[in-house]
Motif scaffolding. Structure first.
Motif, PDB file in Angstrom:
ATOM      1  N   ARG A 253       0.835  -1.193   0.000  1.00  0.00           N
ATOM      2  CA  ARG A 253       0.000   0.000   0.000  1.00  0.00           C
ATOM      3  C   ARG A 253       0.876   1.252   0.000  1.00  0.00           C
ATOM      4  O   ARG A 253       1.852   1.340   0.746  1.00  0.00           O
ATOM      5  CB  ARG A 253      -0.913   0.016   1.234  1.00  0.00           C
ATOM      6  CG  ARG A 253      -1.836  -1.206   1.357  1.00  0.00           C
ATOM      7  CD  ARG A 253      -2.618  -1.469   0.094  1.00  0.00           C
ATOM      8  NE  ARG A 253      -3.772  -2.352   0.328  1.00  0.00           N
ATOM      9  CZ  ARG A 253      -4.432  -2.967  -0.627  1.00  0.00           C
ATOM     10  NH1 ARG A 253      -4.061  -2.808  -1.906  1.00  0.00           N
ATOM     11  NH2 ARG A 253      -5.473  -3.742  -0.342  1.00  0.00           N
ATOM     12  N   ILE A 254       0.487   2.221  -0.814  1.00  0.00           N
ATOM     13  CA  ILE A 254       1.291   3.430  -1.007  1.00  0.00           C
ATOM     14  C   ILE A 254       0.420   4.680  -0.898  1.00  0.00           C
ATOM     15  O   ILE A 254      -0.805   4.604  -0.920  1.00  0.00           O
ATOM     16  CB  ILE A 254       1.960   3.434  -2.400  1.00  0.00           C
ATOM     17  CG1 ILE A 254       0.873   3.372  -3.486  1.00  0.00           C
ATOM     18  CG2 ILE A 254       2.957   2.297  -2.544  1.00  0.00           C
ATOM     19  CD1 ILE A 254       1.314   3.817  -4.852  1.00  0.00           C
ATOM     20  N   ASN A 255       1.067   5.831  -0.808  1.00  0.00           N
ATOM     21  CA  ASN A 255       0.407   7.123  -0.979  1.00  0.00           C
ATOM     22  C   ASN A 255       0.321   7.377  -2.476  1.00  0.00           C
ATOM     23  O   ASN A 255       1.337   7.597  -3.142  1.00  0.00           O
ATOM     24  CB  ASN A 255       1.215   8.224  -0.289  1.00  0.00           C
ATOM     25  CG  ASN A 255       0.570   9.602  -0.419  1.00  0.00           C
ATOM     26  OD1 ASN A 255      -0.173   9.884  -1.350  1.00  0.00           O
ATOM     27  ND2 ASN A 255       0.875  10.477   0.524  1.00  0.00           N
ATOM     28  N   GLN A 256      -0.890   7.349  -3.019  1.00  0.00           N
ATOM     29  CA  GLN A 256      -1.055   7.472  -4.464  1.00  0.00           C
ATOM     30  C   GLN A 256      -0.690   8.853  -5.004  1.00  0.00           C
ATOM     31  O   GLN A 256      -0.394   8.991  -6.193  1.00  0.00           O
ATOM     32  CB  GLN A 256      -2.498   7.145  -4.862  1.00  0.00           C
ATOM     33  CG  GLN A 256      -2.904   5.714  -4.588  1.00  0.00           C
ATOM     34  CD  GLN A 256      -4.326   5.452  -5.041  1.00  0.00           C
ATOM     35  OE1 GLN A 256      -4.655   5.512  -6.227  1.00  0.00           O
ATOM     36  NE2 GLN A 256      -5.195   5.173  -4.084  1.00  0.00           N
ATOM     37  N   LEU A 257      -0.722   9.879  -4.139  1.00  0.00           N
ATOM     38  CA  LEU A 257      -0.296  11.203  -4.599  1.00  0.00           C
ATOM     39  C   LEU A 257       1.197  11.209  -4.899  1.00  0.00           C
ATOM     40  O   LEU A 257       1.662  11.989  -5.729  1.00  0.00           O
ATOM     41  CB  LEU A 257      -0.598  12.257  -3.535  1.00  0.00           C
ATOM     42  CG  LEU A 257      -2.039  12.738  -3.398  1.00  0.00           C
ATOM     43  CD1 LEU A 257      -2.128  13.762  -2.282  1.00  0.00           C
ATOM     44  CD2 LEU A 257      -2.552  13.341  -4.702  1.00  0.00           C
ATOM     45  N   GLY A 258       1.939  10.368  -4.208  1.00  0.00           N
ATOM     46  CA  GLY A 258       3.378  10.327  -4.369  1.00  0.00           C
ATOM     47  C   GLY A 258       4.091  10.834  -3.135  1.00  0.00           C
ATOM     48  O   GLY A 258       3.481  11.083  -2.084  1.00  0.00           O
ATOM     49  N   TYR A 259       5.381  11.008  -3.266  1.00  0.00           N
ATOM     50  CA  TYR A 259       6.230  11.367  -2.130  1.00  0.00           C
ATOM     51  C   TYR A 259       7.155  12.518  -2.515  1.00  0.00           C
ATOM     52  O   TYR A 259       7.610  12.615  -3.663  1.00  0.00           O
ATOM     53  CB  TYR A 259       7.061  10.161  -1.690  1.00  0.00           C
ATOM     54  CG  TYR A 259       6.225   8.965  -1.281  1.00  0.00           C
ATOM     55  CD1 TYR A 259       5.871   8.760   0.047  1.00  0.00           C
ATOM     56  CD2 TYR A 259       5.778   8.047  -2.228  1.00  0.00           C
ATOM     57  CE1 TYR A 259       5.111   7.661   0.433  1.00  0.00           C
ATOM     58  CE2 TYR A 259       5.021   6.944  -1.866  1.00  0.00           C
ATOM     59  CZ  TYR A 259       4.685   6.756  -0.534  1.00  0.00           C
ATOM     60  OH  TYR A 259       3.920   5.676  -0.165  1.00  0.00           O
ATOM     61  N   ILE A 260       7.424  13.379  -1.555  1.00  0.00           N
ATOM     62  CA  ILE A 260       8.329  14.505  -1.766  1.00  0.00           C
ATOM     63  C   ILE A 260       9.766  14.003  -1.633  1.00  0.00           C
ATOM     64  O   ILE A 260      10.072  13.234  -0.715  1.00  0.00           O
ATOM     65  CB  ILE A 260       8.044  15.613  -0.746  1.00  0.00           C
ATOM     66  CG1 ILE A 260       6.611  16.153  -0.948  1.00  0.00           C
ATOM     67  CG2 ILE A 260       9.039  16.757  -0.865  1.00  0.00           C
ATOM     68  CD1 ILE A 260       6.141  17.094   0.132  1.00  0.00           C
ATOM     69  N   PRO A 261      10.680  14.426  -2.530  1.00  0.00           N
ATOM     70  CA  PRO A 261      12.049  13.882  -2.511  1.00  0.00           C
ATOM     71  C   PRO A 261      12.723  13.910  -1.147  1.00  0.00           C
ATOM     72  O   PRO A 261      13.321  12.909  -0.731  1.00  0.00           O
ATOM     73  CB  PRO A 261      12.785  14.771  -3.523  1.00  0.00           C
ATOM     74  CG  PRO A 261      11.722  15.166  -4.494  1.00  0.00           C
ATOM     75  CD  PRO A 261      10.477  15.332  -3.679  1.00  0.00           C
ATOM     76  N   ASN A 262      12.635  15.018  -0.437  1.00  0.00           N
ATOM     77  CA  ASN A 262      13.302  15.115   0.861  1.00  0.00           C
ATOM     78  C   ASN A 262      12.395  14.745   2.037  1.00  0.00           C
ATOM     79  O   ASN A 262      12.767  14.917   3.190  1.00  0.00           O
ATOM     80  CB  ASN A 262      13.844  16.536   1.062  1.00  0.00           C
ATOM     81  CG  ASN A 262      15.007  16.833   0.143  1.00  0.00           C
ATOM     82  OD1 ASN A 262      15.829  15.974  -0.133  1.00  0.00           O
ATOM     83  ND2 ASN A 262      15.074  18.055  -0.370  1.00  0.00           N
ATOM     84  N   GLY A 263      11.215  14.243   1.717  1.00  0.00           N
ATOM     85  CA  GLY A 263      10.265  13.906   2.766  1.00  0.00           C
ATOM     86  C   GLY A 263      10.356  12.464   3.208  1.00  0.00           C
ATOM     87  O   GLY A 263      11.175  11.676   2.718  1.00  0.00           O
ATOM     88  N   ILE A 264       9.493  12.110   4.148  1.00  0.00           N
ATOM     89  CA  ILE A 264       9.405  10.730   4.639  1.00  0.00           C
ATOM     90  C   ILE A 264       8.639   9.904   3.615  1.00  0.00           C
ATOM     91  O   ILE A 264       7.559  10.287   3.167  1.00  0.00           O
ATOM     92  CB  ILE A 264       8.716  10.698   6.014  1.00  0.00           C
ATOM     93  CG1 ILE A 264       9.610  11.381   7.043  1.00  0.00           C
ATOM     94  CG2 ILE A 264       8.387   9.269   6.436  1.00  0.00           C
ATOM     95  CD1 ILE A 264       8.933  11.649   8.356  1.00  0.00           C
ATOM     96  N   LYS A 265       9.205   8.768   3.267  1.00  0.00           N
ATOM     97  CA  LYS A 265       8.611   7.906   2.242  1.00  0.00           C
ATOM     98  C   LYS A 265       8.503   6.484   2.795  1.00  0.00           C
ATOM     99  O   LYS A 265       9.509   5.788   2.949  1.00  0.00           O
ATOM    100  CB  LYS A 265       9.475   7.928   0.980  1.00  0.00           C
ATOM    101  CG  LYS A 265       9.533   9.296   0.309  1.00  0.00           C
ATOM    102  CD  LYS A 265      10.425   9.319  -0.908  1.00  0.00           C
ATOM    103  CE  LYS A 265      11.894   9.393  -0.561  1.00  0.00           C
ATOM    104  NZ  LYS A 265      12.276  10.672   0.052  1.00  0.00           N
ATOM    105  N   VAL A 266       7.274   6.080   3.094  1.00  0.00           N
ATOM    106  CA  VAL A 266       7.028   4.752   3.659  1.00  0.00           C
ATOM    107  C   VAL A 266       5.809   4.142   2.986  1.00  0.00           C
ATOM    108  O   VAL A 266       4.794   4.817   2.790  1.00  0.00           O
ATOM    109  CB  VAL A 266       6.794   4.811   5.185  1.00  0.00           C
ATOM    110  CG1 VAL A 266       6.511   3.419   5.743  1.00  0.00           C
ATOM    111  CG2 VAL A 266       7.996   5.423   5.893  1.00  0.00           C
ATOM    112  N   ALA A 267       5.916   2.874   2.613  1.00  0.00           N
ATOM    113  CA  ALA A 267       4.781   2.082   2.163  1.00  0.00           C
ATOM    114  C   ALA A 267       4.543   0.979   3.187  1.00  0.00           C
ATOM    115  O   ALA A 267       5.359   0.770   4.087  1.00  0.00           O
ATOM    116  CB  ALA A 267       5.061   1.496   0.777  1.00  0.00           C
TER     117      ALA A 267
END
Length: 600
Positions: A28-42
């Protein structure tokens, strides 16, 4: 005989060796996407009791693995799943389009981009325009123009009064002062805090065009104009238009033919805020005062006066209305709940000091008079922590608004000691949620009560405000997890906002006459969100109209249905969407700050 048995056994083993069981795992992911310098977790989930050790990030254009990481600890079962892991790829910062892979399981494709949230706040504003009563720009027609006739007021019952305008509360056509004033404040605060995020593509009446005013201010003005009608005199305050007699059949607002007993010419009942229990039918609320509603009016008017300080007539009008509504709250402390009629459902608000705290803080910012700062500080002691935070359940809108803007607004102008105290209240609430959230892979600590998405949105705003004013980032991953939840990182893998992102898995069959009757999109609307299975099973009048596409992800813990028949999980709300607009504006603004070129 021996040969036949041996041959059969060999064939069976060969078949089993070649047979691949159905994949019972999902990412499961954030469908909007992720900011390059942000927190990125699925989040990886499975219906099998299996362990994983690492995962891969794959470039969707080249099909090359660009990042590999350990999967971290196992969180175990959650809802319909037997096992779950958080897949953290925050250290990978290269923009592009990717998908995550773990064995045979692949996530949907998503983007890593600085503009992941660009335009999303403006997109959600579409739903607010569509919710307008009076002239509805989406339908290019008017509705409820004869509202309404008074009840419970100092004037004779059924006295006609002009209160048309404002927003419909949800997919019904009731209009509540408490939700409308709160929504108006959020829109005004979003413009005040993130003005460059919003564009000018619509006129004041909601039709397409440019008028030199940011669209969010046009929408906030629509709310303000209605609040002025609901507080026409210094000692008059109206609490709502219509009641649950509204819930008779499905129709567009412009074709609303519900008769409330006096004929359509007199419109709908307008409830005066008396501070006493009300209900014209079988059921009554438990009101004890008017401060919860009056405080919301005062904060919205006070902030409006600040924003219109260069317009002398509007400034004077909003300033006087802020002061008079605040005085009503002082005179009648207590809660002003919405009025039911035929059904036992109403907004059961039980807190009010938070509303008066925010109102007093806004009046201090407006006037500079220290007495308001002192009063705000006193009110802050009445509810240090919004009481749903850390709780397993709550009644419908029992603790509303779902986060207290007052602590933040008062802290901005307080001395260091009081500022630290107020910031500490935010931390206490966040930590209460964290103590529950840290035990599951989705970092879910928000209770699954009716309108859980509204609570989730408000909780993220509180996390954002806390991080902004304290510079403490220890809850940043929890904050982002709740945003991710709203946009697909949840058991169902769906966004909870209609049409956002475009071409994503989002609601298509919400509890809305617009979509149900005419297939009109309700772009930007935040739906109520998942509820406990126990709540769903005991609600009145719910019946799914179509096969449940998320059936394999439902559980006794929690359910969500993208079905018109489920008003408990799939009905959009006006006030929830207004809060979402503030949140999305904050996210877009934050991503812009990150990519600003450094001064030489």
């Amino acid at each position: 005989m021996y040969f036949k048995r041996t041959t059969l056994l060999f064939c069976l083993l060969l078949f089993l060796a070649s047979f691949k069981p159905e994949n019972n795992s999902w990412i499961r992911i954030n469908q909007l996407g992720y900011i390059p310098n942000g927190i990125k977790v699925a989040v990886w989930v499975s219906k099998e009791n299996v362990s994983i050790t690492k995962f891969q990030l794959v470039d969707s254009a080249t099909q090359k693995v660009v990042f590999t990481a350990k999967s971290g600890k196992a969180f175990g079962s959650y809802g319909p799943f037997t096992q779950s892991y958080r897949l953290n790829f925050s250290t990978f910062k290269q923009p592009g389009t990717y998908y995550l892979k773990m064995g045979e399981t692949e996530s949907p494709v998503f983007k890593i981009a600085a503009n992941a949230y660009a335009g999303t706040a403006d997109f959600a504003l579409r739903y607010m325009r569509q919710q307008r009563s009076g002239f509805n720009p989406y339908l290019k027609d008017s509705c409820h123009t004869t509202d309404g006739y008074t009840m419970y007021g100092p004037m004779p019952d059924t006295t006609l009064i002009n209160v048309y305008g404002g927003w419909h509360d949800a997919s019904d056509y009731l209009q509540y002062s408490t939700t409308s004033a709160n929504a108006t404040y959020h829109l005004l605060a979003a413009y005040r805090d993130f003005p460059t995020v919003f564009t000018d593509r619509y006129l004041t009446n909601g039709l397409e065009g440019n008028n030199g005013i940011a669209d969010i201010l046009d929408e906030a003005k629509w709310g303000l104009d209605w609040l002025l009608k609901m507080h026409p005199k210094k000692d008059w305050l109206f609490n709502q238009i219509a009641d649950d007699r509204d819930h008779q059949g499905v129709r567009l607002p412009t074709l609303d033919s519900i008769d409330y007993g006096l004929g359509k010419a007199k419109g709908r009942p307008v409830y005066f805020a008396t501070g006493q229990p009300q209900g014209l039918g079988k059921f009554k609320n438990r009101s004890t005062g008017v401060a919860s509603t009056a405080g919301k009016f005062a904060s919205a008017f006070a902030l409006a006066a600040q924003l219109y300080s260069k317009d002398s007539s509007r400034y004077s009008l909003f300033r006087s209305k802020a002061l008079s509504s605040y005085q009503l709250g002082l005179a009648k402390p207590g809660v002003c709940q919405t009025a039911p009629n035929r059904a036992p459902y109403f907004y059961e608000e039980e807190n009010w000091t938070d509303d008066m705290e925010l109102a007093a803080a806004a009046l201090f910012q407006l006037t500079g008079e220290k007495k308001y700062a002192d009063q705000s500080l006193k009110y802050s002691l009445g509810e240090k922590v919004t009481l749903w935070m850390g709780a397993d359940t709550a009644r419908h809108y029992q603790w509303y608004p779902f986060h207290n803007f007052g602590h933040y607004e008062l802290a901005k102008t307080s001395d260091s000691k009081n500022k630290a105290e107020l910031i500490g209240y935010y931390k206490q609430g966040i930590d209460r949620v964290w103590q529950k959230a840290k035990n599951n892979a989705f970092y879910r600590g928000v209770p699954f009560i009716w309108c859980s998405n509204n609570l989730t949105t408000s909780f993220v705003i509180q996390c954002y405000l806390y991080r902004s004013i304290s510079s403490d980032k220890q809850y940043a991953e929890l904050e982002q997890a709740n945003i991710d939840w709203l946009f697909g990182c949840n058991p169902w893998g769906t966004s909870m906002v209609y049409g956002l992102p475009q071409n994503g898995d989002t609601p298509t069959d919400p509890h809305s006459a617009f979509t149900h009757l005419k297939k009109y999109p309700i772009n930007g609307g935040l739906v109520d969100g998942p509820v406990y299975g126990s709540i769903y099973k005991n609600l009145i009048g719910i019946k799914l109209n179509e096969p449940d596409e998320y059936a394999e992800f439902q559980s006794n813990l929690v359910v969500y249905h993208d079905d018109y028949g489920d008003y408990s999980t799939n009905e959009p709300t006006m006030d929830g969407t207004a809060s979402l607009i503030y949140l999305l504006a904050a996210k877009e603004n934050e991503s812009r700050e990150v990519i600003k070129p450094k001064k030489q």
